[in-house]
Scaffold this motif. Structure first.
Motif, PDB file in Angstrom:
ATOM      1  N   GLU A  86     -24.937  -5.204   6.942  1.00 60.18           N
ATOM      2  CA  GLU A  86     -25.332  -5.187   4.923  1.00 60.18           C
ATOM      3  C   GLU A  86     -24.169  -6.786   4.007  1.00 60.18           C
ATOM      4  O   GLU A  86     -24.330  -7.215   3.194  1.00 60.18           O
ATOM      5  CB  GLU A  86     -24.951  -3.808   4.705  1.00 60.18           C
ATOM      6  N   THR A  87     -22.646  -6.322   5.088  1.00 59.67           N
ATOM      7  CA  THR A  87     -22.204  -6.795   4.602  1.00 59.67           C
ATOM      8  C   THR A  87     -22.155  -9.039   4.202  1.00 59.67           C
ATOM      9  O   THR A  87     -22.548  -9.605   3.643  1.00 59.67           O
ATOM     10  CB  THR A  87     -20.639  -7.268   4.665  1.00 59.67           C
ATOM     11  N   ARG A  88     -23.180  -8.946   5.967  1.00 60.86           N
ATOM     12  CA  ARG A  88     -23.214 -10.541   5.834  1.00 60.86           C
ATOM     13  C   ARG A  88     -24.809 -10.548   5.412  1.00 60.86           C
ATOM     14  O   ARG A  88     -24.538 -12.031   5.002  1.00 60.86           O
ATOM     15  CB  ARG A  88     -23.458 -10.451   7.854  1.00 60.86           C
ATOM     16  N   SER A  89     -25.616  -9.579   5.157  1.00 61.80           N
ATOM     17  CA  SER A  89     -26.641  -9.860   3.673  1.00 61.80           C
ATOM     18  C   SER A  89     -26.501 -10.381   2.543  1.00 61.80           C
ATOM     19  O   SER A  89     -26.846 -11.009   1.928  1.00 61.80           O
ATOM     20  CB  SER A  89     -27.078  -8.967   3.900  1.00 61.80           C
ATOM     21  N   SER A  90     -25.423  -9.685   2.342  1.00 66.84           N
ATOM     22  CA  SER A  90     -25.011 -10.045   0.659  1.00 66.84           C
ATOM     23  C   SER A  90     -24.341 -11.508   0.826  1.00 66.84           C
ATOM     24  O   SER A  90     -24.848 -12.351  -0.467  1.00 66.84           O
ATOM     25  CB  SER A  90     -23.343  -8.908   0.170  1.00 66.84           C
ATOM     26  N   GLN A  91     -23.768 -11.980   1.758  1.00 67.49           N
ATOM     27  CA  GLN A  91     -22.885 -13.354   2.128  1.00 67.49           C
ATOM     28  C   GLN A  91     -24.106 -14.348   2.278  1.00 67.49           C
ATOM     29  O   GLN A  91     -23.822 -14.762   1.050  1.00 67.49           O
ATOM     30  CB  GLN A  91     -21.707 -13.041   3.131  1.00 67.49           C
ATOM     31  N   GLU A 124     -30.632   2.067   5.735  1.00 67.66           N
ATOM     32  CA  GLU A 124     -29.623   2.345   6.538  1.00 67.66           C
ATOM     33  C   GLU A 124     -28.129   2.655   6.715  1.00 67.66           C
ATOM     34  O   GLU A 124     -27.857   3.830   7.024  1.00 67.66           O
ATOM     35  CB  GLU A 124     -29.527   0.546   7.575  1.00 67.66           C
ATOM     36  N   VAL A 125     -27.761   1.951   5.694  1.00 66.42           N
ATOM     37  CA  VAL A 125     -26.584   3.116   5.783  1.00 66.42           C
ATOM     38  C   VAL A 125     -26.460   4.054   4.710  1.00 66.42           C
ATOM     39  O   VAL A 125     -25.138   4.555   5.118  1.00 66.42           O
ATOM     40  CB  VAL A 125     -25.606   1.633   4.519  1.00 66.42           C
ATOM     41  N   THR A 126     -27.079   4.324   4.498  1.00 67.53           N
ATOM     42  CA  THR A 126     -28.030   6.042   3.492  1.00 67.53           C
ATOM     43  C   THR A 126     -27.984   6.692   5.005  1.00 67.53           C
ATOM     44  O   THR A 126     -26.555   7.986   5.257  1.00 67.53           O
ATOM     45  CB  THR A 126     -27.910   5.899   2.565  1.00 67.53           C
ATOM     46  N   LYS A 127     -28.693   6.058   5.723  1.00 68.65           N
ATOM     47  CA  LYS A 127     -28.876   7.754   7.076  1.00 68.65           C
ATOM     48  C   LYS A 127     -27.609   7.245   7.029  1.00 68.65           C
ATOM     49  O   LYS A 127     -27.451   8.863   8.284  1.00 68.65           O
ATOM     50  CB  LYS A 127     -29.752   6.567   7.867  1.00 68.65           C
ATOM     51  N   SER A 128     -27.147   6.747   8.324  1.00 72.49           N
ATOM     52  CA  SER A 128     -25.939   6.467   8.954  1.00 72.49           C
ATOM     53  C   SER A 128     -24.601   7.427   8.149  1.00 72.49           C
ATOM     54  O   SER A 128     -24.135   8.056   9.012  1.00 72.49           O
ATOM     55  CB  SER A 128     -24.886   4.813   9.370  1.00 72.49           C
ATOM     56  N   GLU A 129     -24.396   6.709   7.269  1.00 75.03           N
ATOM     57  CA  GLU A 129     -23.314   8.379   6.311  1.00 75.03           C
ATOM     58  C   GLU A 129     -23.595   9.332   6.503  1.00 75.03           C
ATOM     59  O   GLU A 129     -23.195  10.446   6.684  1.00 75.03           O
ATOM     60  CB  GLU A 129     -23.167   7.480   4.677  1.00 75.03           C
TER      61      GLU A 129
END
Length: 241
Positions: A86-91, A124-129
């Motif tokens: 997610e961080t790489r996509s934002s960058q 994916e982040v929400t699901k992983s959390e």
């Protein structure tokens, strides 16, 4: 031993000794059976119950805890990877926005794809959390169950220590009884009179009584020459008989 001693006769030294040895062996056998019964009841049975019962439960729960820990580690790894992506996509999306003046249409399509990509990774982040919270909760619950079971080991060890002391005490009693039985037997065998014990050697070279030998000697000396020739054979036959 008792049957053979009875057959030889309790009045003989060997027969009496066999009977006494047989009776002592019976006492030792009785003490041995009591040791086995006491050991099985006070030591082996509690230990077997623990191994076949509580120990299997503890091992099962501990294995489940290890599996929960592996699931928790996997969930943490997935969440970490999702946040990194997610961080790489934002960058990358920010870098594309700076070149909007060069290729507007192309940048617009890229931005659209990146928005979709960001949404995917956000999901994916929400699901992983969420998975991490579930696995963490399951791990904590399993850890608590295993902890409670392992806390009971202390009382189990104390109980098994008492059982071990009972086992050692039973062995001490057994060996003390056996020693006393053998000591009594030794005293009984040593109390036989010497002339009573001498009947064991009668079959091998029994000496001729002095009165008999004197009688034989005097008769041989008083006999004629013809009788003197037959005297040694008669003495030999007497000794053989």
């Amino acid at each position: 031993m008792i049957d053979a001693g009875t057959e030889f006769g309790p009045g003989t030294a060997y027969g009496n000794a066999l009977i006494k040895c047989g009776e002592t062996q019976k006492r030792i056998g009785t003490a041995d059976r009591e040791l086995i019964q006491t050991s099985a009841l006070n030591f082996l049975t509690p230990l077997r119950n623990f191994i076949e019962g509580d120990y299997k439960t503890i091992a099962k729960e501990r294995k489940l805890l290890q599996n929960k820990r592996l699931d928790l580690d996997a969930a943490k790894t997935r969440l970490k990877k999702a946040k990194a992506a997610e961080t790489r996509s934002s960058q990358l999306n920010s870098a594309r926005l700076e070149g909007d003046n060069i290729m507007v249409n192309f940048s617009y399509m890229l931005n659209f794809l990146h928005v979709k990509w960001l949404k995917i990774w956000a999901e994916e982040v929400t699901k992983s959390e969420q998975e991490l919270r579930i696995t963490q909760s399951e791990f904590d619950r399993q850890a608590e169950i295993t902890r409670l079971l392992l806390e009971g080991i202390s009382s189990t060890h104390a109980h098994h220590l008492r059982c071990l002391n009972d086992f050692v005490e039973a062995q001490m009693t057994y060996y003390a009884q056996c020693y006393q039985y053998m000591l009594d037997l030794q005293k009984q065998l040593g109390s036989f009179p010497s002339n009573y014990l001498s009947n064991n050697n009668q079959t091998s070279g029994t000496p001729v009584p002095s009165t008999l030998s004197n009688a034989v000697g005097s008769s041989a000396m008083a006999s004629t020459s013809g009788l003197g020739i037959t005297a040694p054979s008669s003495v030999t036959e007497l000794k053989e008989s």
